[in-house]
Design an enzyme around this catalytic site. Structure first.
Site, PDB file in Angstrom:
ATOM      1  N   CYS A 148     -24.592 -12.979   3.015  1.00  0.00           N
ATOM      2  CA  CYS A 148     -23.120 -13.066   2.988  1.00  0.00           C
ATOM      3  C   CYS A 148     -22.513 -12.352   4.208  1.00  0.00           C
ATOM      4  CB  CYS A 148     -22.577 -12.449   1.701  1.00  0.00           C
ATOM      5  SG  CYS A 148     -23.073 -13.315   0.195  1.00  0.00           S
ATOM      6  N   ASP A 202     -28.902 -14.693  -6.512  1.00  0.00           N
ATOM      7  CA  ASP A 202     -30.138 -13.982  -6.181  1.00  0.00           C
ATOM      8  C   ASP A 202     -29.976 -13.221  -4.872  1.00  0.00           C
ATOM      9  OD1 ASP A 202     -32.649 -13.035  -6.095  1.00  0.00           O
ATOM     10  OD2 ASP A 202     -33.664 -14.960  -6.003  1.00  0.00           O
ATOM     11  N   LEU A 254     -17.234  -2.220  -0.923  1.00  0.00           N
ATOM     12  CA  LEU A 254     -16.478  -1.395  -1.865  1.00  0.00           C
ATOM     13  C   LEU A 254     -16.844   0.073  -1.638  1.00  0.00           C
ATOM     14  CD1 LEU A 254     -16.908  -3.472  -5.160  1.00  0.00           C
ATOM     15  CD2 LEU A 254     -14.895  -3.398  -3.675  1.00  0.00           C
ATOM     16  N   LEU A 306     -16.175  -9.325   1.176  1.00  0.00           N
ATOM     17  CA  LEU A 306     -16.809  -8.155   0.568  1.00  0.00           C
ATOM     18  C   LEU A 306     -18.327  -8.267   0.681  1.00  0.00           C
ATOM     19  CD1 LEU A 306     -14.562  -7.872  -2.608  1.00  0.00           C
ATOM     20  CD2 LEU A 306     -14.356  -6.618  -0.461  1.00  0.00           C
ATOM     21  N   LEU A 339     -23.688  -5.902  -6.683  1.00  0.00           N
ATOM     22  CA  LEU A 339     -23.222  -6.180  -8.043  1.00  0.00           C
ATOM     23  C   LEU A 339     -23.036  -7.685  -8.231  1.00  0.00           C
ATOM     24  CD1 LEU A 339     -20.495  -3.382  -8.202  1.00  0.00           C
ATOM     25  CD2 LEU A 339     -22.782  -3.286  -9.200  1.00  0.00           C
ATOM     26  N   ASN A 375     -31.219 -10.310  -3.993  1.00  0.00           N
ATOM     27  CA  ASN A 375     -32.387  -9.573  -3.516  1.00  0.00           C
ATOM     28  C   ASN A 375     -33.234 -10.391  -2.537  1.00  0.00           C
ATOM     29  OD1 ASN A 375     -31.890  -7.181  -4.972  1.00  0.00           O
ATOM     30  ND2 ASN A 375     -32.656  -8.131  -6.834  1.00  0.00           N
TER      31      ASN A 375
END
Length: 288
Positions: free
Chosen positions: A218, A210, A232, A186, A246, A212
């Site tokens: 990822c 963190d 999502l 995700l 999120l 930002n």
């Protein structure tokens, strides 16, 4: 013994001994009191105020806790009388045997080198919250923590009862635990959109606090490993004032809510914090 020497009876000796002990205790108490007074004098006025507040707090803590227990009991009795369905108590949760579905939710904890100690502690709290959410869910999923080790492992092993949590703690990477065909990473940066949760699949959440400062990390690593990735379907159902990134526990809870309700919009609005400024899309006629 001299004839002029006074004779001291056994009872007189005990009295004298008791008086000596009393004097000694009084001196010790006097020394302690003087020591405390000296310490108090060396404390600043601000420190003295804090000390008095702490003492007052400790003094009334048992009574306060008793009142809180009574308040909770009364609130529970009132809810039962009104026909409100209450969540299970902690005692019942401990007795409950979880029967997870064949869907796995994995927190990928391979990002420790990209986080400060404070961020690692935040991640541990989020992992704890995920466990509590899964524990209370009527549709729990298999909960896996991959790449488990380092500082995070040290913190968790010092937590009371952590070894009893219904979590699969794995030192291996997620792609060695599941086949690539069954992995969906995700990521908010993915060009693919998740439409539903499938049995037998493992949905990976990046354990990176963190986001930002490490935007897209990822997604980048998922692409390098050649695993499927998706975001999502937030933008299909709601508008957000901030980025669609999120926290780990928010994503975890959204997946559980969708698994329970099969409704993305409802899942999003029940979990996403109000500070994100989420608003329903007026032209959203999509089915869940």
């Amino acid at each position: 013994m001299s004839q002029n020497s006074p004779v001291i009876s056994l009872s007189d000796a005990e009295v004298i001994k008791e008086e000596v002990n009393t004097e000694s205790c009084d001196k010790e108490e006097s020394v302690k009191t003087e020591s405390c007074e000296a310490e108090t004098k060396t404390m600043s006025k601000n420190q003295q105020r804090k000390q008095r507040r702490l003492e007052a707090k400790l003094k009334f803590r048992p009574e306060k806790r008793k009142l809180e227990r009574e308040r909770r009991k009364e609130k529970r009795r009132q809810a039962i009388s009104e026909g409100v369905v209450l969540p299970p108590s902690r005692k019942k949760l401990k007795q409950k045997l979880m029967e997870p579905s064949d869907i796995s939710i994995v927190v990928d904890c391979s990002f420790e080198e990209h986080m400060h100690d404070g961020d690692i502690k935040k991640l541990v709290k989020q992992i704890q919250h995920c466990y509590a959410i899964n524990r209370r869910s009527p549709c729990p999923c298999k909960y896996v923590v991959s790449s488990y080790g380092g500082k995070m492992k040290d913190i968790i092993e010092n937590l009371s009862g952590a070894t009893q949590w219904n979590i699969s703690w794995r030192e291996e990477s997620y792609d060695s635990l599941f086949s690539k065909d069954n992995i969906v990473y995700l990521s908010a940066e993915s060009e693919n959109t998740l439409t539903c949760l499938e049995e037998g699949k493992a949905y990976i959440i990046g354990g990176l606090v963190d986001h930002n400062s490490k935007k897209g990390l990822c997604h980048e690593l998922a692409v390098k490993r050649g695993v499927k990735h998706a975001q999502l379907p937030i933008s299909q159902y709601i508008d957000m004032k901030s980025r669609k990134v999120l926290t780990v526990d928010h994503v975890f809870e959204i997946l559980l809510k969708y698994q329970q309700q099969k409704d993305w919009e409802s899942a999003f609005f029940s979990v996403i914090p109000k500070r994100k400024g989420a608003q329903a899309k007026l032209d959203s006629n999509l089915c869940s």
